[in-house]
Design an enzyme around this catalytic site. Structure first.
Site, PDB file in Angstrom:
ATOM      1  N   HIS A  85       0.835  -1.201   0.000  1.00  0.00           N
ATOM      2  CA  HIS A  85       0.000   0.000   0.000  1.00  0.00           C
ATOM      3  C   HIS A  85       0.872   1.254   0.000  1.00  0.00           C
ATOM      4  CE1 HIS A  85      -2.751   2.911   2.334  1.00  0.00           C
ATOM      5  NE2 HIS A  85      -3.112   2.929   1.069  1.00  0.00           N
ATOM      6  N   GLU A 115       2.172   1.890  -3.443  1.00  0.00           N
ATOM      7  CA  GLU A 115       1.140   2.539  -4.276  1.00  0.00           C
ATOM      8  C   GLU A 115       1.214   4.052  -4.112  1.00  0.00           C
ATOM      9  OE1 GLU A 115      -3.119   3.951  -3.265  1.00  0.00           O
ATOM     10  OE2 GLU A 115      -2.998   1.765  -2.992  1.00  0.00           O
ATOM     11  N   HIS A 116       1.350   4.515  -2.862  1.00  0.00           N
ATOM     12  CA  HIS A 116       1.482   5.952  -2.605  1.00  0.00           C
ATOM     13  C   HIS A 116       2.784   6.493  -3.191  1.00  0.00           C
ATOM     14  CE1 HIS A 116      -1.656   7.075   0.551  1.00  0.00           C
ATOM     15  NE2 HIS A 116      -1.906   5.787   0.307  1.00  0.00           N
ATOM     16  N   GLU A 125      -4.660   7.950   6.399  1.00  0.00           N
ATOM     17  CA  GLU A 125      -5.651   7.041   5.823  1.00  0.00           C
ATOM     18  C   GLU A 125      -6.009   5.946   6.825  1.00  0.00           C
ATOM     19  OE1 GLU A 125      -6.026   4.053   1.961  1.00  0.00           O
ATOM     20  OE2 GLU A 125      -4.573   5.710   1.935  1.00  0.00           O
TER      21      GLU A 125
END
Length: 277
Positions: free
Chosen positions: A101, A104-105, A182
């Protein structure tokens, strides 16, 4: 907030060789090779679509092994594109929960060709577009919408995010705060809490902590002298390659033009992992 294509469509492929159904069109029987001058070849698949579907489809396989589908929608004011990489939180190392994740950022923080931090999203916004991404169990998806006159530039910028991201320590250190934000938002969601509870009751890799936070992605690794930027770079080098990716693009232009732009953009993606597992 997710970017959405103008009109939903469903595309399914079949290995059947029957041409008795007039709604089935074999891409490889329409032409042997691309007529637009690229070296992409047609995938030997059958495209199924309804009789009322006015879109045109073409499936491709690039020389680096990337599989793709281009869709012509002559009514589309905005174009849309998506890259799916076969990499998700199931691939996270046990000592770096949420690494997929975080990658992805990190892919949005600039690339070798477009080094300015955040330039991808900024450029899309300047041309009426937007982008988003998501990381699942075994897949990570990057997608965008943009005015159809800018589709070639959007494809090139999206390709560079995945093919040659700039993973710089200072940018990564700032971005981990966005990942943590998040995570913090998710803790207020009953749906997210129930999802994590179900995972915790299962076995690995399903039970892994998929989102990650500042503890799992920065503080703990730092206490063990583990370099998170280096871990991100290695994770990308192992998982982000053409053999593990698919691309789709929708726009009003001809299939030949869409294929040409997609091929030019994504030939830079490595055909195989840059480092072994």
């Amino acid at each position: 907030m997710h970017a959405t294509p103008l009109r939903p469509f469903r595309l399914s492929v079949s290995s059947s060789s029957s041409l008795a159904n007039p709604k089935l069109i074999r891409s490889d029987e329409r032409r042997e090779r691309s007529s637009c001058g690229t070296s992409a070849t047609m995938d030997p698949v059958v495209t199924r679509k309804s009789a009322c579907d006015r879109r045109n489809y073409r499936t491709l396989k690039l020389p680096n092994g990337l599989r793709a589908v281009v869709v012509q929608d002559q009514e589309a004011i905005f174009a849309a594109g998506c890259v799916n990489v076969q990499a998700g939180y199931f691939d996270d190392p046990p000592d770096l929960m949420g690494l997929s994740h975080f990658l992805e950022h990190a892919c949005h923080l600039g690339s070798e060709k477009y080094p300015e931090e955040g330039i991808y999203k900024k450029w899309l916004a300047e041309h009426g577009g937007a982008s988003n991404a998501s990381t699942g169990m075994i897949h990570t998806q990057f997608h965008f919408t943009v005015h159809n006159s800018r589709i070639a530039g959007a494809l090139d910028r999206l390709a560079q995010c995945t093919a040659a991201p700039l993973i710089k320590a200072d940018r990564v250190e700032r971005e981990v705060n966005n990942v943590h934000a998040e995570f913090s938002r998710n803790t207020n969601s009953d749906e997210r809490r129930l999802s994590q509870l179900r995972r915790a009751l299962g076995n690995r890799p399903y039970s892994k902590f998929s989102t990650g936070n500042i503890t799992t992605l920065w503080d703990d690794p730092k206490s063990r002298n583990r370099s998170v930027p280096e871990a991100l770079q290695a994770h990308w080098a192992h998982l982000y390659n053409a053999s593990a990716a698919t691309v789709s693009v929708v726009g009003p232009q001809s299939l030949d033009d869409l294929e040409k732009w997609l091929t030019e953009a994504f030939t830079s993606l490595s055909p195989a992992p840059r480092i072994p597992a």
